[in-house]
Motif scaffolding. Structure first.
Motif, PDB file in Angstrom:
ATOM      1  N   GLU A   1      -3.060   1.239  -5.156  1.00 36.66           N
ATOM      2  CA  GLU A   1      -4.019   0.593  -6.037  1.00 36.66           C
ATOM      3  C   GLU A   1      -3.823  -0.926  -6.106  1.00 36.66           C
ATOM      4  O   GLU A   1      -4.746  -1.658  -6.466  1.00 36.66           O
ATOM      5  CB  GLU A   1      -3.915   1.175  -7.444  1.00 36.66           C
ATOM      6  CG  GLU A   1      -4.333   2.635  -7.527  1.00 36.66           C
ATOM      7  CD  GLU A   1      -4.262   3.163  -8.947  1.00 36.66           C
ATOM      8  OE1 GLU A   1      -3.843   2.393  -9.840  1.00 36.66           O
ATOM      9  OE2 GLU A   1      -4.628   4.337  -9.152  1.00 36.66           O
ATOM     10  N   ASN A   2      -2.627  -1.385  -5.781  1.00 44.33           N
ATOM     11  CA  ASN A   2      -2.336  -2.814  -5.867  1.00 44.33           C
ATOM     12  C   ASN A   2      -2.490  -3.544  -4.544  1.00 44.33           C
ATOM     13  O   ASN A   2      -2.252  -4.755  -4.474  1.00 44.33           O
ATOM     14  CB  ASN A   2      -0.899  -3.023  -6.385  1.00 44.33           C
ATOM     15  CG  ASN A   2      -0.745  -2.634  -7.844  1.00 44.33           C
ATOM     16  OD1 ASN A   2      -1.702  -2.642  -8.590  1.00 44.33           O
ATOM     17  ND2 ASN A   2       0.469  -2.270  -8.230  1.00 44.33           N
ATOM     18  N   SER A   3      -2.860  -2.840  -3.476  1.00 46.78           N
ATOM     19  CA  SER A   3      -2.986  -3.480  -2.175  1.00 46.78           C
ATOM     20  C   SER A   3      -4.244  -4.351  -2.118  1.00 46.78           C
ATOM     21  O   SER A   3      -5.192  -4.150  -2.882  1.00 46.78           O
ATOM     22  CB  SER A   3      -3.027  -2.428  -1.067  1.00 46.78           C
ATOM     23  OG  SER A   3      -4.148  -1.589  -1.223  1.00 46.78           O
TER      24      SER A   3
ATOM     25  N   ILE B   1       3.825   1.474  -1.376  1.00 49.11           N
ATOM     26  CA  ILE B   1       4.448   1.584  -2.700  1.00 49.11           C
ATOM     27  C   ILE B   1       3.426   1.968  -3.753  1.00 49.11           C
ATOM     28  O   ILE B   1       3.634   2.878  -4.559  1.00 49.11           O
ATOM     29  CB  ILE B   1       5.132   0.249  -3.079  1.00 49.11           C
ATOM     30  CG1 ILE B   1       6.239  -0.073  -2.061  1.00 49.11           C
ATOM     31  CG2 ILE B   1       5.703   0.314  -4.488  1.00 49.11           C
ATOM     32  CD1 ILE B   1       6.842  -1.447  -2.232  1.00 49.11           C
ATOM     33  N   ASN B   2       2.293   1.245  -3.758  1.00 52.48           N
ATOM     34  CA  ASN B   2       1.242   1.523  -4.740  1.00 52.48           C
ATOM     35  C   ASN B   2      -0.107   1.143  -4.139  1.00 52.48           C
ATOM     36  O   ASN B   2      -0.465  -0.035  -4.109  1.00 52.48           O
ATOM     37  CB  ASN B   2       1.484   0.708  -6.022  1.00 52.48           C
ATOM     38  CG  ASN B   2       0.563   1.141  -7.154  1.00 52.48           C
ATOM     39  OD1 ASN B   2      -0.496   1.742  -6.925  1.00 52.48           O
ATOM     40  ND2 ASN B   2       0.944   0.831  -8.384  1.00 52.48           N
TER      41      ASN B   2
ATOM     42  N   LYS C   1       0.829  -1.214   0.000  1.00 51.07           N
ATOM     43  CA  LYS C   1       0.000   0.000   0.000  1.00 51.07           C
ATOM     44  C   LYS C   1       0.860   1.259   0.000  1.00 51.07           C
ATOM     45  O   LYS C   1       0.499   2.271  -0.607  1.00 51.07           O
ATOM     46  CB  LYS C   1      -0.927  -0.011   1.222  1.00 51.07           C
ATOM     47  CG  LYS C   1      -2.124   0.922   1.098  1.00 51.07           C
ATOM     48  CD  LYS C   1      -3.118   0.642   2.201  1.00 51.07           C
ATOM     49  CE  LYS C   1      -4.383   1.463   2.009  1.00 51.07           C
ATOM     50  NZ  LYS C   1      -5.399   1.145   3.036  1.00 51.07           N
TER      51      LYS C   1
END
Length: 302
Positions: free
Chosen positions: A298-300, A295-296, A293
């Protein structure tokens, strides 16, 4: 709120059976967690048994095998996660390149076949390959190579490679289908634009395919990381045939707890081990998701 309930009352009524099933199947059994903190006496019952606090957890940490079973469990799972990811994504990309109505279904069936085979059957298949007397490896393959037969079930040093191969062979197919579905869902216009720009097939894979299926890869990896303290019991118990000689490389937390339960019949200790695995796994998946989360977002996972 009342207006919303009235408007969607049919949907909420349809939801009730699922909620009831969830409560009965997933939450009601959590009452059994108290077993991990009790010295179970069947005459007294679960509620009447004496509390022992964290005493049931001590045997996991004070035993001489604590380091070995923890090391094996974690290291095997790390290797499995990495190799399954690489192999499954590679197969998914390959399937996408070979895709057609007939061949895609055919390859999916072939790849899923090892996953559908139970661990018990896999154990017998491995035994048919590695048996000292009748195994295919000792009777056919090694003689062709001019190598002396190997007593596979008496040589522990080979088993990290054997177990890793069997695990990847039996589970990469399922993950492959998940990733393949993600790859198929990619809009073909991206590839057409890349071709117009002169991108090679490898460039398309690394600049389009992999980045667009990254969220699926992260979700599947996080789910596996959450079970890093669990092991495939069939793989580590059935495949090595519970051979004592192989335990330095095949003994993990799950098999150790199972053998302890058979030997001592202590349900409290077994429940403590299961709770320990669940809590640690929950903490690890929260930490991993938090890192993703950061780092990015949207990818969590959540």
């Amino acid at each position: 709120m009342l207006k919303t309930l009235t408007r969607y009352k049919t949907l909420y009524l349809m939801l009730i059976p699922g909620i009831i099933y969830l409560l009965i199947n997933n939450y009601a059994p959590m009452f059994g967690l108290i077993i991990a903190f009790k010295d179970i006496n069947f005459a007294k019952g679960i509620l009447g048994s004496d509390w022992v606090g964290f005493k049931n957890f001590e045997y996991l940490f004070k035993t001489a095998d604590a380091y070995i079973i923890t090391r094996n469990t974690i290291l095997y799972n790390i290797v499995f996660i990495i190799l399954n990811l690489v192999v499954a994504v590679a197969l998914a990309v390959l399937l996408n390149e070979l895709r057609s109505r007939f061949f895609s279904r055919f390859y999916q069936s072939v790849i899923l076949l090892p996953y559908l085979i139970s661990s018990v059957i896999i154990g017998y298949l491995v035994f048919s390959m590695l048996s000292a007397e009748t195994g295919l490896v000792n009777k056919t393959i090694l003689p062709m190579l001019g190598i002396d037969p190997v007593m596979w079930y008496n040589e522990w040093q080979y088993w990290p490679y054997i177990l890793t191969f069997v695990k990847v062979w039996s589970s990469a197919g399922y993950l492959c289908i998940v990733y393949f579905a993600a790859v198929v869902g990619i809009d073909q216009e991206y590839y057409e634009a890349a071709k117009l720009d002169g991108a090679s097939k490898m460039q398309q894979i690394f600049t389009i395919t992999l980045p667009l299926i990254t969220p699926v890869i992260i979700i599947m990896t996080l789910l596996q990381v959450g079970r890093i303290f669990y092991s495939d019991f069939g793989l580590f118990y059935q495949v090595p045939l519970d051979s004592g000689v192989l335990m330095p490389t095949t003994n993990v937390i799950d098999t150790y707890v199972y053998r302890s339960l058979l030997r001592n019949g202590d349900i409290g200790m077994s429940s403590a081990a299961g709770l320990y695995q669940s809590v640690v796994g929950f903490i690890i998946i929260l930490a991993s998701n938090y890192a993703v989360k950061k780092i990015n977002p949207e990818n969590s996972l959540f």
